[in-house]
Write a protein that holds these residues in place. Structure first.
Motif, PDB file in Angstrom:
ATOM      1  N   ARG A  27       9.553   1.480  -5.408  1.00 42.63           N
ATOM      2  CA  ARG A  27       8.544   1.784  -4.387  1.00 42.63           C
ATOM      3  C   ARG A  27       8.265   3.276  -4.221  1.00 42.63           C
ATOM      4  O   ARG A  27       7.305   3.645  -3.548  1.00 42.63           O
ATOM      5  N   ALA A  50       6.131   1.778   7.307  1.00 38.45           N
ATOM      6  CA  ALA A  50       6.340   3.154   6.828  1.00 38.45           C
ATOM      7  C   ALA A  50       6.786   4.052   7.972  1.00 38.45           C
ATOM      8  O   ALA A  50       7.683   4.886   7.818  1.00 38.45           O
ATOM      9  N   ASP A  84       4.950  -2.213   3.167  1.00 43.01           N
ATOM     10  CA  ASP A  84       4.122  -3.384   3.474  1.00 43.01           C
ATOM     11  C   ASP A  84       3.001  -3.063   4.460  1.00 43.01           C
ATOM     12  O   ASP A  84       1.971  -3.732   4.458  1.00 43.01           O
ATOM     13  N   LYS A 131      -4.110   6.819  -1.091  1.00 42.46           N
ATOM     14  CA  LYS A 131      -4.670   6.141  -2.263  1.00 42.46           C
ATOM     15  C   LYS A 131      -4.445   7.020  -3.483  1.00 42.46           C
ATOM     16  O   LYS A 131      -5.019   8.095  -3.595  1.00 42.46           O
ATOM     17  N   GLN A 132      -3.612   6.551  -4.394  1.00 44.68           N
ATOM     18  CA  GLN A 132      -3.335   7.313  -5.619  1.00 44.68           C
ATOM     19  C   GLN A 132      -4.482   7.143  -6.594  1.00 44.68           C
ATOM     20  O   GLN A 132      -4.889   6.030  -6.914  1.00 44.68           O
ATOM     21  N   GLN A 134       1.585   0.218   7.634  1.00 43.07           N
ATOM     22  CA  GLN A 134       1.818   1.520   8.251  1.00 43.07           C
ATOM     23  C   GLN A 134       2.968   1.460   9.264  1.00 43.07           C
ATOM     24  O   GLN A 134       3.815   2.347   9.269  1.00 43.07           O
ATOM     25  N   MET A 158       0.840  -1.175   0.000  1.00 43.49           N
ATOM     26  CA  MET A 158       0.000   0.000   0.000  1.00 43.49           C
ATOM     27  C   MET A 158       0.888   1.241   0.000  1.00 43.49           C
ATOM     28  O   MET A 158       2.018   1.215   0.478  1.00 43.49           O
ATOM     29  N   LEU A 159       0.334   2.328  -0.522  1.00 44.87           N
ATOM     30  CA  LEU A 159       1.059   3.592  -0.513  1.00 44.87           C
ATOM     31  C   LEU A 159       0.822   4.341   0.793  1.00 44.87           C
ATOM     32  O   LEU A 159      -0.255   4.257   1.380  1.00 44.87           O
ATOM     33  N   TYR A 160       1.845   5.090   1.189  1.00 43.29           N
ATOM     34  CA  TYR A 160       1.780   5.928   2.385  1.00 43.29           C
ATOM     35  C   TYR A 160       2.366   7.288   2.062  1.00 43.29           C
ATOM     36  O   TYR A 160       3.345   7.394   1.315  1.00 43.29           O
ATOM     37  N   VAL A 167       6.925   6.855  -5.323  1.00 45.93           N
ATOM     38  CA  VAL A 167       6.013   7.517  -6.256  1.00 45.93           C
ATOM     39  C   VAL A 167       6.462   8.950  -6.482  1.00 45.93           C
ATOM     40  O   VAL A 167       6.564   9.412  -7.608  1.00 45.93           O
ATOM     41  N   ALA A 186       5.336   6.694  -0.976  1.00 44.80           N
ATOM     42  CA  ALA A 186       6.044   5.464  -1.319  1.00 44.80           C
ATOM     43  C   ALA A 186       5.248   4.248  -0.853  1.00 44.80           C
ATOM     44  O   ALA A 186       4.350   4.360  -0.009  1.00 44.80           O
ATOM     45  N   GLU A 187       5.601   3.112  -1.402  1.00 43.95           N
ATOM     46  CA  GLU A 187       4.951   1.854  -1.052  1.00 43.95           C
ATOM     47  C   GLU A 187       5.680   1.172   0.095  1.00 43.95           C
ATOM     48  O   GLU A 187       6.913   1.045   0.080  1.00 43.95           O
TER      49      GLU A 187
END
Length: 100
Positions: free
Chosen positions: A36, A71, A66, A95-96, A68, A1-3, A38, A63-64
């Motif tokens: 990873r 991150a 695994d 969420k992009q 929270q 997931m992206l954070y 963005v 960035a991506e």
């Protein structure tokens, strides 16, 4: 997931930011090499792409990771955190939507 990892610069931290920048960029280069990252960059303290002595107000990294906690751990180990550039940080799920 992206954070979204958001750091707000502490007052008077420009000198610390410049000193820690090579280590900070090396970590971003590693995320990019892993596919990873963005986007990443600073928030100029004034309305200018080169704020000079005005410095920066903070930074944003998307960035991506695994999870929270992963991150948050990455952010906590960043030189900008460890060397007192960031006075506060946030890590939020992201969420992009665009670009597709």
């Amino acid at each position: 997931m992206l954070y979204a990892l958001i750091g707000e610069d502490a007052p008077g931290s420009l000198e610390r930011r410049l000193k820690a920048r090579p280590e900070h960029l090396a970590r971003l280069d590693a995320l990019q090499a892993q596919g990873r990252l963005v986007l990443a960059g600073p928030f100029p303290a004034i309305d200018s792409p080169d704020p000079g002595a005005a410095g920066f107000a903070g930074s944003l990294i998307v960035a991506e990771f695994d999870s929270q906690p992963a991150a948050e751990a990455w952010m906590a180990a960043d030189p900008y955190v460890e060397q007192g550039v960031f006075g506060s940080t946030q890590v939020r799920p992201f969420k992009q939507v665009y670009p597709k």
